[in-house]
Design an enzyme around this catalytic site. Structure first.
Site, PDB file in Angstrom:
ATOM      1  N   ASP A  31       0.843  -1.188   0.000  1.00  0.00           N
ATOM      2  CA  ASP A  31       0.000   0.000   0.000  1.00  0.00           C
ATOM      3  C   ASP A  31       0.886   1.249   0.000  1.00  0.00           C
ATOM      4  OD1 ASP A  31      -3.218   0.503   0.995  1.00  0.00           O
ATOM      5  OD2 ASP A  31      -1.826   2.189   1.130  1.00  0.00           O
ATOM      6  N   ILE A  32       0.511   2.239  -0.782  1.00  0.00           N
ATOM      7  CA  ILE A  32       1.310   3.460  -0.916  1.00  0.00           C
ATOM      8  C   ILE A  32       1.284   4.284   0.385  1.00  0.00           C
ATOM      9  CG2 ILE A  32      -0.472   5.069  -1.783  1.00  0.00           C
ATOM     10  CD1 ILE A  32       1.538   5.815  -4.012  1.00  0.00           C
ATOM     11  N   ASN A  88     -13.054  -3.459   2.280  1.00  0.00           N
ATOM     12  CA  ASN A  88     -14.022  -2.385   2.460  1.00  0.00           C
ATOM     13  C   ASN A  88     -14.981  -2.356   1.275  1.00  0.00           C
ATOM     14  OD1 ASN A  88     -12.743  -1.456   4.849  1.00  0.00           O
ATOM     15  ND2 ASN A  88     -11.223  -0.356   3.630  1.00  0.00           N
ATOM     16  N   VAL A  97     -10.959   2.865  -3.508  1.00  0.00           N
ATOM     17  CA  VAL A  97     -10.606   2.408  -4.859  1.00  0.00           C
ATOM     18  C   VAL A  97     -11.590   1.308  -5.246  1.00  0.00           C
ATOM     19  CG1 VAL A  97      -8.818   1.411  -6.320  1.00  0.00           C
ATOM     20  CG2 VAL A  97      -8.166   2.989  -4.486  1.00  0.00           C
ATOM     21  N   HIS A 101     -10.193  -5.300  -3.211  1.00  0.00           N
ATOM     22  CA  HIS A 101      -8.854  -5.588  -2.703  1.00  0.00           C
ATOM     23  C   HIS A 101      -8.949  -6.030  -1.261  1.00  0.00           C
ATOM     24  CE1 HIS A 101      -9.812  -1.291  -2.474  1.00  0.00           C
ATOM     25  NE2 HIS A 101      -9.223  -1.293  -1.285  1.00  0.00           N
ATOM     26  N   MET A 102      -8.056  -6.926  -0.911  1.00  0.00           N
ATOM     27  CA  MET A 102      -7.920  -7.371   0.471  1.00  0.00           C
ATOM     28  C   MET A 102      -6.704  -6.657   1.055  1.00  0.00           C
ATOM     29  SD  MET A 102      -7.086 -11.250   1.656  1.00  0.00           S
ATOM     30  CE  MET A 102      -8.718 -11.937   1.531  1.00  0.00           C
TER      31      MET A 102
END
Ligand code: 5GP
Length: 116
Positions: A31-32, A88, A97, A101-102
């Protein structure tokens, strides 16, 4: 047709990301904006905007998210102490986003599941 997000570009390696794993079904990258010492996103290569859009045909691919989470948790050294997996959905779920995604979070005690 669902609109592509930045994650499709990461999958295709059109923009840089710290990719830790990729196969025909899923891609995992850091993650960024990490919220824990290990914060990895594991995503299907196929664009599915939200968990609401998941279909029975996606089961094999979605199962792969968990096997890759297990492998990466081991690789990151967080398996034994533990970690959290989060998905989420939509605004109340805090989704930003719209490509499912997990989140794999670990490397410190994460506290209560929900704050606020
Ligand atoms: P969400 O709130 O949708 O569950 O989580 C989206 C996550 O994607 C956030 O934790 C955010 O930091 C991460 N993110 C957003 N844009 C990028 C990006 O361009 N690269 C990477 N590596 N992570 C991103």
């Amino acid at each position: 047709m669902a609109e592509e997000t930045i994650f499709s570009k990461i999958i295709r390696k059109e923009i840089p990301a710290d990719i830790l794993y990729q196969d025909d079904l899923v891609t995992a990258f850091r993650d960024i904006n990490p919220r824990a010492p290990s914060h990895i996103l594991i995503i299907p290569n196929k664009l599915i905007p939200t968990v609401n859009d998941v279909e029975a045909d996606d089961e094999r691919m979605l199962g792969r998210l968990f096997t890759v989470a297990r492998q990466l948790a081991e690789q990151e050294g967080v398996s034994e102490n533990g970690y959290r997996l989060i998905m989420n959905c939509n605004p109340h779920g805090g989704q930003e986003v719209y490509h499912i995604h997990m989140h794999l979070l670990g490397g410190r005690p994460l506290g209560p599941m929900l704050v606020g």
